[in-house]
Design a protein around this motif. Structure first.
Motif, PDB file in Angstrom:
ATOM      1  N   UNK A   5      -6.903  51.617 -29.576  1.00  0.00           N
ATOM      2  CA  UNK A   5      -6.810  52.099 -28.203  1.00  0.00           C
ATOM      3  C   UNK A   5      -5.335  52.376 -27.915  1.00  0.00           C
ATOM      4  N   UNK A   6      -5.039  53.479 -27.208  1.00  0.00           N
ATOM      5  CA  UNK A   6      -3.658  53.827 -26.895  1.00  0.00           C
ATOM      6  C   UNK A   6      -3.415  53.789 -25.397  1.00  0.00           C
ATOM      7  N   UNK A   7      -2.281  53.211 -25.015  1.00  0.00           N
ATOM      8  CA  UNK A   7      -1.838  53.170 -23.626  1.00  0.00           C
ATOM      9  C   UNK A   7      -0.436  53.757 -23.571  1.00  0.00           C
ATOM     10  N   UNK A   8      -0.187  54.628 -22.613  1.00  0.00           N
ATOM     11  CA  UNK A   8       1.128  55.230 -22.439  1.00  0.00           C
ATOM     12  C   UNK A   8       1.787  54.661 -21.193  1.00  0.00           C
ATOM     13  N   UNK A   9       3.052  54.276 -21.331  1.00  0.00           N
ATOM     14  CA  UNK A   9       3.821  53.712 -20.218  1.00  0.00           C
ATOM     15  C   UNK A   9       5.150  54.439 -20.153  1.00  0.00           C
ATOM     16  N   UNK A  10       5.545  54.869 -18.959  1.00  0.00           N
ATOM     17  CA  UNK A  10       6.887  55.423 -18.766  1.00  0.00           C
ATOM     18  C   UNK A  10       7.724  54.360 -18.062  1.00  0.00           C
ATOM     19  N   UNK A  11       8.841  54.008 -18.669  1.00  0.00           N
ATOM     20  CA  UNK A  11       9.689  52.939 -18.141  1.00  0.00           C
ATOM     21  C   UNK A  11      10.296  53.365 -16.805  1.00  0.00           C
ATOM     22  N   UNK A  53       5.200  38.045 -27.681  1.00  0.00           N
ATOM     23  CA  UNK A  53       5.829  39.356 -27.849  1.00  0.00           C
ATOM     24  C   UNK A  53       7.106  39.187 -28.661  1.00  0.00           C
ATOM     25  N   UNK A  54       7.195  39.943 -29.749  1.00  0.00           N
ATOM     26  CA  UNK A  54       8.419  39.996 -30.542  1.00  0.00           C
ATOM     27  C   UNK A  54       9.152  41.273 -30.161  1.00  0.00           C
ATOM     28  N   UNK A  55      10.395  41.120 -29.731  1.00  0.00           N
ATOM     29  CA  UNK A  55      11.209  42.250 -29.300  1.00  0.00           C
ATOM     30  C   UNK A  55      11.969  42.790 -30.511  1.00  0.00           C
ATOM     31  N   UNK A  56      11.654  44.014 -30.901  1.00  0.00           N
ATOM     32  CA  UNK A  56      12.239  44.607 -32.111  1.00  0.00           C
ATOM     33  C   UNK A  56      13.469  45.461 -31.773  1.00  0.00           C
ATOM     34  N   UNK A  57      13.320  46.348 -30.794  1.00  0.00           N
ATOM     35  CA  UNK A  57      14.411  47.233 -30.345  1.00  0.00           C
ATOM     36  C   UNK A  57      14.426  47.231 -28.824  1.00  0.00           C
ATOM     37  N   UNK A  58      15.545  47.640 -28.272  1.00  0.00           N
ATOM     38  CA  UNK A  58      15.646  47.760 -26.820  1.00  0.00           C
ATOM     39  C   UNK A  58      14.918  49.011 -26.340  1.00  0.00           C
ATOM     40  N   UNK A  59      14.378  48.928 -25.143  1.00  0.00           N
ATOM     41  CA  UNK A  59      13.811  50.102 -24.469  1.00  0.00           C
ATOM     42  C   UNK A  59      14.622  50.314 -23.194  1.00  0.00           C
ATOM     43  N   UNK A  77      15.321  52.852 -19.391  1.00  0.00           N
ATOM     44  CA  UNK A  77      14.762  53.655 -18.297  1.00  0.00           C
ATOM     45  C   UNK A  77      14.357  55.038 -18.779  1.00  0.00           C
ATOM     46  N   UNK A  78      13.193  55.462 -18.328  1.00  0.00           N
ATOM     47  CA  UNK A  78      12.639  56.802 -18.524  1.00  0.00           C
ATOM     48  C   UNK A  78      12.071  57.063 -19.925  1.00  0.00           C
ATOM     49  N   UNK A  79      12.172  56.095 -20.834  1.00  0.00           N
ATOM     50  CA  UNK A  79      11.535  56.287 -22.129  1.00  0.00           C
ATOM     51  C   UNK A  79      10.019  56.218 -21.947  1.00  0.00           C
ATOM     52  N   UNK A  80       9.309  56.908 -22.809  1.00  0.00           N
ATOM     53  CA  UNK A  80       7.857  56.847 -22.822  1.00  0.00           C
ATOM     54  C   UNK A  80       7.457  55.971 -24.011  1.00  0.00           C
ATOM     55  N   UNK A  81       6.682  54.946 -23.717  1.00  0.00           N
ATOM     56  CA  UNK A  81       6.237  54.007 -24.741  1.00  0.00           C
ATOM     57  C   UNK A  81       4.741  54.174 -24.965  1.00  0.00           C
ATOM     58  N   UNK A  82       4.346  54.149 -26.206  1.00  0.00           N
ATOM     59  CA  UNK A  82       2.935  54.211 -26.582  1.00  0.00           C
ATOM     60  C   UNK A  82       2.571  52.840 -27.159  1.00  0.00           C
ATOM     61  N   UNK A 142       5.590  51.518 -29.386  1.00  0.00           N
ATOM     62  CA  UNK A 142       6.538  52.445 -30.008  1.00  0.00           C
ATOM     63  C   UNK A 142       7.108  53.403 -28.971  1.00  0.00           C
ATOM     64  N   UNK A 143       8.318  53.841 -29.242  1.00  0.00           N
ATOM     65  CA  UNK A 143       8.940  54.865 -28.402  1.00  0.00           C
ATOM     66  C   UNK A 143       8.342  56.201 -28.823  1.00  0.00           C
ATOM     67  N   UNK A 144       7.830  56.949 -27.858  1.00  0.00           N
ATOM     68  CA  UNK A 144       7.067  58.162 -28.167  1.00  0.00           C
ATOM     69  C   UNK A 144       7.881  59.192 -28.929  1.00  0.00           C
ATOM     70  N   UNK A 145       9.099  59.439 -28.501  1.00  0.00           N
ATOM     71  CA  UNK A 145       9.886  60.522 -29.087  1.00  0.00           C
ATOM     72  C   UNK A 145      10.323  60.224 -30.523  1.00  0.00           C
ATOM     73  N   UNK A 146      10.712  58.974 -30.800  1.00  0.00           N
ATOM     74  CA  UNK A 146      11.259  58.636 -32.120  1.00  0.00           C
ATOM     75  C   UNK A 146      10.259  57.914 -33.020  1.00  0.00           C
TER      76      UNK A 146
END
Length: 132
Positions: A3-9, A58-64, A66-71, A91-95
């Motif tokens: 299942x996929x959920x999209x969140x914009x920071x 929750x394991x924090x791997x990289x920083x997120x 403002x305005x990034x789109x996370x999937x 995951x960060x959508x763009x990268x």
């Protein structure tokens, strides 16, 4: 199947350092879990039963930021007698960089008795369709 959920920071989810505050990750994971459970359209013929989270990490791997789109991809990693475990990969959508990996353990709870009850065959079947 996942299942996929999209969140914009949002700006309000960042902290004084400028990255997403650690509490916000748990809000994102909650949204992913709710979206996943809604997608199951599981048996609701027993209104006295509901789902409850008994563990969440929750394991924090990289920083997120403002305005990034996370999937957030949600899959089932374990199905027990009274509980199931969800894995949330954010995951960060763009990268496509992994930002965080979370886990939720959920039980089916009898509202009146306030005790976990066995998952019925309908729940288990729907969960198996999303198992890694």
């Amino acid at each position: 199947m996942s299942s996929l959920t999209t969140v914009q920071v949002r700006f309000s989810e960042t902290d004084a350092i400028g990255h997403v505050n650690n509490v916000s990750y748990f809000i994102y994971l909650e949204q992913a879990r709710v979206d996943f459970i809604k997608s199951l359209q599981a048996d609701r013929e027993h209104p006295d039963l509901f789902l409850a989270v008994v563990s969440m990490t929750c394991d924090f791997i990289r920083q997120a930021f403002f305005d990034q789109v996370l999937i957030i991809e949600t899959t089932v990693t374990d199905i027990g007698g009274k509980s199931f475990t969800l894995k949330h990969t954010m995951k960060e959508k763009q990268t496509d960089d992994t930002i965080a990996v979370g886990q939720s353990v959920v039980v089916l709870l009898d509202r009146e008795k306030n005790k976990a009850v066995p998952l019925n065959a309908g729940w288990k079947e729907k969960l198996r369709c999303h198992q890694e």
